[in-house]
Design a protein around this motif. Structure first.
Motif, PDB file in Angstrom:
ATOM      1  N   SER A 109     -26.756  10.780 -14.095  1.00  0.00           N
ATOM      2  CA  SER A 109     -27.148  11.215 -13.534  1.00  0.00           C
ATOM      3  C   SER A 109     -29.015  10.845 -12.579  1.00  0.00           C
ATOM      4  O   SER A 109     -29.419  11.378 -14.021  1.00  0.00           O
ATOM      5  CB  SER A 109     -27.069  12.406 -13.042  1.00  0.00           C
ATOM      6  OG  SER A 109     -27.521  13.167 -12.304  1.00  0.00           O
ATOM      7  N   GLU A 110     -29.644   9.991 -12.361  1.00  0.00           N
ATOM      8  CA  GLU A 110     -30.431   9.763 -12.215  1.00  0.00           C
ATOM      9  C   GLU A 110     -31.653  11.235 -11.869  1.00  0.00           C
ATOM     10  O   GLU A 110     -32.611  11.230 -12.767  1.00  0.00           O
ATOM     11  CB  GLU A 110     -30.934   8.876 -11.316  1.00  0.00           C
ATOM     12  CG  GLU A 110     -32.720   8.046 -11.723  1.00  0.00           C
ATOM     13  CD  GLU A 110     -32.793   6.855 -10.433  1.00  0.00           C
ATOM     14  OE1 GLU A 110     -33.965   7.395  -9.476  1.00  0.00           O
ATOM     15  OE2 GLU A 110     -31.626   6.414  -9.655  1.00  0.00           O
ATOM     16  N   PRO A 111     -30.556  12.032 -10.455  1.00  0.00           N
ATOM     17  CA  PRO A 111     -32.088  12.952 -10.399  1.00  0.00           C
ATOM     18  C   PRO A 111     -32.344  14.549 -11.691  1.00  0.00           C
ATOM     19  O   PRO A 111     -32.906  14.301 -11.742  1.00  0.00           O
ATOM     20  CB  PRO A 111     -30.930  13.956  -9.430  1.00  0.00           C
ATOM     21  CG  PRO A 111     -29.938  12.781  -8.849  1.00  0.00           C
ATOM     22  CD  PRO A 111     -29.906  11.790 -10.089  1.00  0.00           C
ATOM     23  N   LYS A 112     -30.659  13.970 -12.484  1.00  0.00           N
ATOM     24  CA  LYS A 112     -30.619  14.577 -13.587  1.00  0.00           C
ATOM     25  C   LYS A 112     -31.676  14.871 -14.584  1.00  0.00           C
ATOM     26  O   LYS A 112     -32.520  15.607 -15.186  1.00  0.00           O
ATOM     27  CB  LYS A 112     -29.195  15.154 -13.948  1.00  0.00           C
ATOM     28  CG  LYS A 112     -29.532  15.770 -15.308  1.00  0.00           C
ATOM     29  CD  LYS A 112     -28.022  16.636 -15.500  1.00  0.00           C
ATOM     30  CE  LYS A 112     -27.755  17.561 -16.489  1.00  0.00           C
ATOM     31  NZ  LYS A 112     -26.544  17.627 -17.313  1.00  0.00           N
ATOM     32  N   ARG A 157     -34.189  12.742 -14.291  1.00  0.00           N
ATOM     33  CA  ARG A 157     -35.501  13.020 -13.926  1.00  0.00           C
ATOM     34  C   ARG A 157     -36.310  14.088 -13.230  1.00  0.00           C
ATOM     35  O   ARG A 157     -37.178  14.780 -14.335  1.00  0.00           O
ATOM     36  CB  ARG A 157     -36.022  12.525 -12.198  1.00  0.00           C
ATOM     37  CG  ARG A 157     -36.051  10.877 -11.794  1.00  0.00           C
ATOM     38  CD  ARG A 157     -35.891  10.825 -10.691  1.00  0.00           C
ATOM     39  NE  ARG A 157     -35.897   9.585 -10.578  1.00  0.00           N
ATOM     40  CZ  ARG A 157     -36.881   8.396 -10.440  1.00  0.00           C
ATOM     41  NH1 ARG A 157     -37.684   8.625 -10.365  1.00  0.00           N
ATOM     42  NH2 ARG A 157     -36.420   7.117 -10.222  1.00  0.00           N
ATOM     43  N   TYR A 158     -35.167  15.279 -13.659  1.00  0.00           N
ATOM     44  CA  TYR A 158     -35.290  16.739 -13.841  1.00  0.00           C
ATOM     45  C   TYR A 158     -35.531  16.891 -14.992  1.00  0.00           C
ATOM     46  O   TYR A 158     -36.503  18.153 -15.433  1.00  0.00           O
ATOM     47  CB  TYR A 158     -33.752  17.602 -13.361  1.00  0.00           C
ATOM     48  CG  TYR A 158     -34.558  19.114 -13.028  1.00  0.00           C
ATOM     49  CD1 TYR A 158     -34.879  19.939 -12.281  1.00  0.00           C
ATOM     50  CD2 TYR A 158     -33.076  19.613 -14.166  1.00  0.00           C
ATOM     51  CE1 TYR A 158     -35.009  21.304 -12.848  1.00  0.00           C
ATOM     52  CE2 TYR A 158     -33.660  21.089 -14.242  1.00  0.00           C
ATOM     53  CZ  TYR A 158     -34.722  21.625 -13.518  1.00  0.00           C
ATOM     54  OH  TYR A 158     -34.696  23.294 -14.047  1.00  0.00           O
ATOM     55  N   TYR A 165     -27.410   3.196 -15.794  1.00  0.00           N
ATOM     56  CA  TYR A 165     -26.635   3.401 -14.631  1.00  0.00           C
ATOM     57  C   TYR A 165     -25.104   2.857 -14.985  1.00  0.00           C
ATOM     58  O   TYR A 165     -24.237   3.165 -14.914  1.00  0.00           O
ATOM     59  CB  TYR A 165     -27.218   1.742 -14.034  1.00  0.00           C
ATOM     60  CG  TYR A 165     -26.697   1.281 -12.930  1.00  0.00           C
ATOM     61  CD1 TYR A 165     -26.424   2.263 -11.873  1.00  0.00           C
ATOM     62  CD2 TYR A 165     -25.705   0.426 -13.013  1.00  0.00           C
ATOM     63  CE1 TYR A 165     -26.019   1.854 -10.403  1.00  0.00           C
ATOM     64  CE2 TYR A 165     -24.836  -0.020 -11.612  1.00  0.00           C
ATOM     65  CZ  TYR A 165     -25.187   0.395 -10.673  1.00  0.00           C
ATOM     66  OH  TYR A 165     -24.544   0.330  -9.605  1.00  0.00           O
ATOM     67  N   LYS A 219     -39.362  16.027 -16.471  1.00  0.00           N
ATOM     68  CA  LYS A 219     -40.370  16.602 -15.998  1.00  0.00           C
ATOM     69  C   LYS A 219     -40.148  18.067 -16.601  1.00  0.00           C
ATOM     70  O   LYS A 219     -41.473  18.661 -16.724  1.00  0.00           O
ATOM     71  CB  LYS A 219     -39.978  16.840 -13.810  1.00  0.00           C
ATOM     72  CG  LYS A 219     -40.564  17.388 -13.560  1.00  0.00           C
ATOM     73  CD  LYS A 219     -40.990  17.449 -12.130  1.00  0.00           C
ATOM     74  CE  LYS A 219     -42.654  17.975 -11.422  1.00  0.00           C
ATOM     75  NZ  LYS A 219     -41.774  17.840  -9.914  1.00  0.00           N
TER      76      LYS A 219
END
Length: 108
Positions: free
Chosen positions: A57-60, A62-63, A52, A66
């Motif tokens: 980037s949290e979305p990046k 997570r992607y 943080y 995954k």
């Protein structure tokens, strides 16, 4: 201080690791992956706080986790940390360059 020196300085301060100035990008990521993996295992909340604070980037994240679920999570996270730190250094250099172009009388 050049970009590589700033990057090494920032990472050493954040993760308390010693990074030699001649290290390659891949070696640097491997060195950062070690404390990241330790944080995943022992203090996940601290890792979340670091991510943080570094503005990863949290979305990046997570992607990437995954899409590469067979790879070492510490290495993926370390890569994103190093990439983000490089972005911030380059952005600061650009703004500094633009500040130098402003007439002295027009500066705040």
């Amino acid at each position: 201080m050049d970009t590589n020196e700033k990057l090494i300085y920032n990472l050493q301060n954040e993760f308390a690791v010693s990074i030699p100035p001649t290290v390659s990008f891949d070696q640097m990521i491997a060195m950062i992956a070690v404390p990241v993996n330790e944080l995943i295992q022992k203090d996940f909340q601290r890792l979340v706080g670091i991510l943080y604070r570094l503005d990863v980037s949290e979305p990046k994240l997570r992607y990437m986790l995954k899409m590469h679920n067979e790879e070492d999570a510490g290495k993926i996270i370390a890569t994103l940390i190093v990439e983000r730190e490089l972005q911030k250094i380059k952005t600061r250099q650009e703004f500094r360059k633009n500040d130098d172009e402003i007439d002295e009388e027009e500066r705040w």
